[in-house]
Design a protein around this motif. Structure first.
Motif, short mmCIF file in Angstrom:
data_model
loop_
_atom_site.label_atom_id
_atom_site.label_comp_id
_atom_site.label_asym_id
_atom_site.label_seq_id
_atom_site.Cartn_x
_atom_site.Cartn_y
_atom_site.Cartn_z
N UNK B 20 0.86 -1.18 0.00
CA UNK B 20 0.00 0.00 0.00
C UNK B 20 0.89 1.23 0.00
N UNK B 21 0.73 2.04 -1.01
CA UNK B 21 1.50 3.28 -1.14
C UNK B 21 0.53 4.44 -1.00
N UNK B 22 0.88 5.37 -0.13
CA UNK B 22 -0.02 6.48 0.17
C UNK B 22 0.48 7.79 -0.42
N UNK B 23 -0.47 8.68 -0.60
CA UNK B 23 -0.15 9.98 -1.18
C UNK B 23 -1.17 11.01 -0.69
N UNK B 24 -0.67 12.16 -0.31
CA UNK B 24 -1.55 13.28 0.04
C UNK B 24 -1.47 14.30 -1.08
N UNK B 25 -2.61 14.77 -1.54
CA UNK B 25 -2.58 15.78 -2.59
C UNK B 25 -2.99 17.13 -2.03
N UNK B 26 -2.76 18.16 -2.83
CA UNK B 26 -2.84 19.51 -2.24
C UNK B 26 -4.08 20.30 -2.62
N UNK B 27 -4.61 20.06 -3.81
CA UNK B 27 -5.66 20.94 -4.33
C UNK B 27 -7.03 20.26 -4.29
#
Lengths: 111, 111
Positions: B20-27
């Motif tokens: 599981x690879x996680x990512x937070x986005x900004x917009x």
């Protein structure tokens, strides 16, 4: 039958020189891009062209000048190369709003 | 800007396990998200995408989950194989068609 191709794959040059990287796509896409990837793998867009017209121009030094002779080609010319220009440069293409297809990259090393 | 001073996040898994690879986005206005895989010496390759009107999408051995409330994206890889070893990037398509890439996560698969 490569979709997005770039030349050269490796480019080693001295500070102060002028160099070009070529990109071609045979996918029939209207939009092409240039990205810079630094040593920490951070990918940042530099330019985007849609049907030969510039649509995205990030805060890139004006030593970098993209040129699109037709919608299948987007070349990147760099004047007065500096040490900090050393990076991997990727060309990409897409239809508007859809996934981008990336080229194999050009590793630029400025000595 | 660049993630100066930060190391590329790494994830090490055993062959056959799920990743599981996680990512937070900004917009919060971004409406299209893509996961890319970048193998050493190559350009980013499309894995899977998802639009903001969905919260889950499945492909072959991969699933993307989107949580718009907390602006979080994850990529799940089932039965991870050595060939899955690469750097994985999430990207958000902001207004104007500009792709903004996340920092990247290096996945290492132990045989």
């Amino acid at each position: 039958d490569t979709a997005v191709s770039q030349t050269p794959k490796y480019l080693v040059t001295q500070m102060g020189n002028d160099k070009s990287i070529k990109c071609e796509q045979n996918l029939g896409h209207d939009t092409m891009y240039w990205y810079k990837q630094d040593s920490k793998k951070f990918l940042k867009i530099m330019f985007s062209y849609n049907n030969k017209e510039l649509i995205i121009n990030e805060t890139v030094p004006n030593r970098f000048s993209p040129k699109s002779p037709d919608k299948a080609h987007l070349n990147l010319h760099i004047n007065s190369l500096e040490l900090g220009d050393s990076a991997v440069y990727f060309c990409a293409s897409s239809e508007p709003g859809l996934q981008q297809y990336f080229g194999p990259g050009t590793r630029l090393t400025v000595l | 800007g660049e993630s100066v001073g930060l190391h590329l996040p790494t994830l090490s898994v055993q062959e056959g396990d799920n990743s599981i690879i996680n990512c937070a986005y900004s917009n919060s206005a971004s409406d299209y998200f893509i996961w890319y895989k970048q193998e050493s010496g190559k350009g980013p390759q499309f894995i899977i995408d998802i639009r903001s009107n969905m919260d889950k999408r499945q492909g072959q051995r991969v699933t993307v989950l989107l949580n718009k409330t907390v602006k979080h994206l994850s990529l799940q890889i089932a039965a991870t194989q050595p060939g899955d070893s690469a750097v994985y990037f999430c990207a958000e398509n902001s207004q104007g068609g500009k792709l903004i890439f996340g920092q990247g996560t290096e996945l290492s698969v132990k045989p």
